[in-house]
Each structure stands twice: as structure tokens, then as C-alpha cells.
Motif scaffolding. Sequence first.
Motif, short mmCIF file in Angstrom:
data_model
loop_
_atom_site.label_atom_id
_atom_site.label_comp_id
_atom_site.label_asym_id
_atom_site.label_seq_id
_atom_site.Cartn_x
_atom_site.Cartn_y
_atom_site.Cartn_z
N GLY A 1 -12.38 41.95 -20.10
CA GLY A 1 -12.26 43.19 -19.36
C GLY A 1 -13.55 43.58 -18.66
O GLY A 1 -14.64 43.30 -19.14
N ALA A 2 -13.42 44.23 -17.52
CA ALA A 2 -14.57 44.74 -16.76
C ALA A 2 -14.09 45.85 -15.85
O ALA A 2 -12.97 45.80 -15.33
CB ALA A 2 -15.22 43.63 -15.95
N LEU A 3 -14.93 46.85 -15.69
CA LEU A 3 -14.61 47.97 -14.81
C LEU A 3 -15.46 47.85 -13.56
O LEU A 3 -16.70 47.89 -13.63
CB LEU A 3 -14.87 49.29 -15.52
CG LEU A 3 -14.45 50.57 -14.79
CD1 LEU A 3 -12.96 50.56 -14.49
CD2 LEU A 3 -14.81 51.80 -15.60
N LEU A 4 -14.82 47.68 -12.41
CA LEU A 4 -15.51 47.54 -11.13
C LEU A 4 -15.57 48.89 -10.44
O LEU A 4 -14.53 49.45 -10.07
CB LEU A 4 -14.75 46.53 -10.26
CG LEU A 4 -15.36 46.17 -8.90
CD1 LEU A 4 -16.64 45.37 -9.07
CD2 LEU A 4 -14.35 45.38 -8.06
N SER B 1 -3.60 58.28 -16.66
CA SER B 1 -4.20 57.15 -15.93
C SER B 1 -5.47 56.67 -16.63
O SER B 1 -5.74 55.46 -16.65
CB SER B 1 -4.51 57.56 -14.49
OG SER B 1 -5.36 58.68 -14.44
N TYR B 2 -6.23 57.60 -17.20
CA TYR B 2 -7.43 57.21 -17.96
C TYR B 2 -7.04 56.32 -19.13
O TYR B 2 -7.63 55.25 -19.35
CB TYR B 2 -8.13 58.47 -18.46
CG TYR B 2 -9.36 58.22 -19.31
CD1 TYR B 2 -10.63 58.18 -18.73
CD2 TYR B 2 -9.26 58.02 -20.68
CE1 TYR B 2 -11.76 57.94 -19.50
CE2 TYR B 2 -10.38 57.78 -21.46
CZ TYR B 2 -11.62 57.75 -20.87
OH TYR B 2 -12.74 57.51 -21.64
N ALA B 3 -6.03 56.73 -19.88
CA ALA B 3 -5.59 55.97 -21.04
C ALA B 3 -5.06 54.60 -20.63
O ALA B 3 -5.32 53.59 -21.30
CB ALA B 3 -4.51 56.74 -21.80
N GLN B 4 -4.33 54.55 -19.51
CA GLN B 4 -3.81 53.28 -19.04
C GLN B 4 -4.93 52.35 -18.60
O GLN B 4 -4.90 51.15 -18.85
CB GLN B 4 -2.83 53.50 -17.88
CG GLN B 4 -2.12 52.22 -17.44
CD GLN B 4 -1.10 52.46 -16.35
OE1 GLN B 4 -0.92 53.58 -15.87
NE2 GLN B 4 -0.43 51.42 -15.92
N GLY B 5 -5.95 52.93 -17.96
CA GLY B 5 -7.10 52.14 -17.54
C GLY B 5 -7.82 51.53 -18.73
O GLY B 5 -8.19 50.35 -18.73
N VAL B 6 -8.03 52.33 -19.77
CA VAL B 6 -8.69 51.83 -20.99
C VAL B 6 -7.85 50.73 -21.63
O VAL B 6 -8.38 49.70 -22.07
CB VAL B 6 -8.93 52.98 -21.99
CG1 VAL B 6 -9.40 52.43 -23.34
CG2 VAL B 6 -9.95 53.96 -21.44
N ASP B 7 -6.54 50.91 -21.65
CA ASP B 7 -5.65 49.90 -22.22
C ASP B 7 -5.73 48.60 -21.44
O ASP B 7 -5.82 47.51 -22.04
CB ASP B 7 -4.21 50.43 -22.20
CG ASP B 7 -3.23 49.44 -22.81
OD1 ASP B 7 -3.45 49.03 -23.97
OD2 ASP B 7 -2.25 49.08 -22.13
N TYR B 8 -5.72 48.68 -20.12
CA TYR B 8 -5.86 47.47 -19.29
C TYR B 8 -7.18 46.76 -19.59
O TYR B 8 -7.22 45.52 -19.70
CB TYR B 8 -5.82 47.85 -17.81
CG TYR B 8 -4.45 47.96 -17.20
CD1 TYR B 8 -3.31 48.18 -17.97
CD2 TYR B 8 -4.28 47.86 -15.82
CE1 TYR B 8 -2.06 48.29 -17.39
CE2 TYR B 8 -3.03 47.97 -15.23
CZ TYR B 8 -1.92 48.19 -16.01
OH TYR B 8 -0.69 48.29 -15.43
N LEU B 9 -8.25 47.53 -19.68
CA LEU B 9 -9.57 46.93 -19.94
C LEU B 9 -9.59 46.21 -21.28
O LEU B 9 -10.14 45.11 -21.41
CB LEU B 9 -10.65 48.01 -19.90
CG LEU B 9 -10.93 48.64 -18.53
CD1 LEU B 9 -11.80 49.88 -18.68
CD2 LEU B 9 -11.59 47.64 -17.59
N ARG B 10 -8.98 46.83 -22.28
CA ARG B 10 -8.93 46.21 -23.61
C ARG B 10 -8.08 44.95 -23.62
O ARG B 10 -8.28 44.07 -24.46
CB ARG B 10 -8.41 47.22 -24.62
CG ARG B 10 -9.44 48.30 -24.97
CD ARG B 10 -8.85 49.38 -25.86
NE ARG B 10 -9.88 50.30 -26.32
CZ ARG B 10 -9.64 51.49 -26.88
NH1 ARG B 10 -8.37 51.89 -27.04
NH2 ARG B 10 -10.64 52.26 -27.27
#
Length: 254
Positions: free
Chosen positions: A37-40, A98-107
Motif C-alpha cells: 500500500g501507498a498513498l500518492l 471515504s476515509y475509512a474506505q481509503g484506509v481499507d484499500y491501503l491496508r
Amino acid sequence: MRDLTYPPIILTAKLGFKALGLRFQMHGTENVPRTGGALLALNHISYVDFILGGFATQDSKRLVRFMAKRELFDHRWSGPLMRSLHHISVDRGDGLQSYAQGVDYLRQGEVVGIFPEATISRSFELKEFKTGATRMAAEAGVPLVPAVLWGTQRLKTKSHPQDFSRGKTIAISVGTPLHPTGENSVAETAELKAAMARLLDETIRAYPADEQPPGSWWLPASYGGSAPTPEEAAVLDAEEKRERAKARAAKRQR
């Protein structure tokens, strides 16, 4: 995630870039992690940033799940496409989901794309950053990768006619990953903004001079262009916000 739509969309986009004669000036793309995972985090200067911003990960062969405004998902044409690409719908009135979904995707090991400014910058300089990017990266335990786009505003942005004529340069610069801990999201957000400000300055200065002569509307005032200053842009943003509120109120009264 199954990606039946993303590969052909990328191919179509590349063909479109070629048809437009776009020249890409890339720097630092090796900083995008090849796995995990990475946040761009990207600056926001154009309506097409989420299309061209994804090009930053082509060398690493990663797909980016962009966090984008809900209106794109509600549209009858763009909505199905956005969902098929597994992008993340952002409700500006309530961003918790959306925040929670973003964290889930990253994990799950995905690359998620985020615009910390939340809205397009009319000055083409960095606006105030939200703390969501650093908090998400810290919570998911993934690197936060700063990146900037330049030249996309020449295609389609606020208050200017779109221009998809051939031969423009699109610059994409990617910086060294940051590793937020979440201990001080305000300070870590300031660190992210400083890193992106340095990248943006370097990218603007390295951009072909013949494509941004002094006085160009797409060049920030601080670099000799005629774009609004950040202060002038803030006034225009406030006016736009008021007009949108009036339009929504009028719609409710019908």
C-alpha cells in the motif's frame, strides 16, 4: 481487486495522449513503491489531474484508486466507469466513509491517490492542505508519496476555456516517500506541503520556457505569470461557493 476495465482504459488514455501530442517530463517515478500500500498525494490544478496523475505509477506498474468527488459517481456516464475502476467516492459534507474506505484499500496493498487541497487551485500554487492524507497513511501504516503535476491546467481548469490542442508538455514529479506516525498530523501535514512545494518549484523551473513565457495565464503570479495570486484566488473561491449555495437553495425551492 478484479480490474477488467482499468487496463483498456489505460491503453485508451495512452492513445489519447499520443493523439494530443503530449510530451511527458517525468522525474522521480522510481519513488513509487513497487509493492504494498501507498498513498500518492498530488497537487490539484486541473479537472484532468486524476487522469494524468495516474501516469506517475506507470513505471512501477501500479493502478491508482483516486479519491474523487461524489458528483462524478452520481453522473449517469462517469459513475459506472469510476466504480469499475474502484475509485473512492468522497462526500465533502461527510468524508468519514471515504476515509475509512481509503484506509481499507491501503491496508489491502493498493495505491490510493489523494488531493490534499481538496479543490482546484486557481493560483496554481498550493492551497491549504487538509490533514486527511497524513492521518490515512499513518493509520494504514503505509508510505505517503508526495507528487506534483504541471501543465495539466493548460488543458482544462477553472475559469478558462478547455484547450486540447496538440503539443503540450505535462510534467510529473514524484518525491521521496514520507512516513507519518499520526502523533502530530498538523506538523506532518506541514511537512508534506513543504515537500510538495519544493517539488512544484523545481518542476515549474524545469518546464520548457517556450511553453510558459512571462505573463502566461497558467503561470503563477510569483513566477511572472498572470494567474491570480493566492489571495485573489481565495476571493474567487468564496464567490463561487456563494453562487453554488444560491443555486442549491433555488433548486430546493422549486
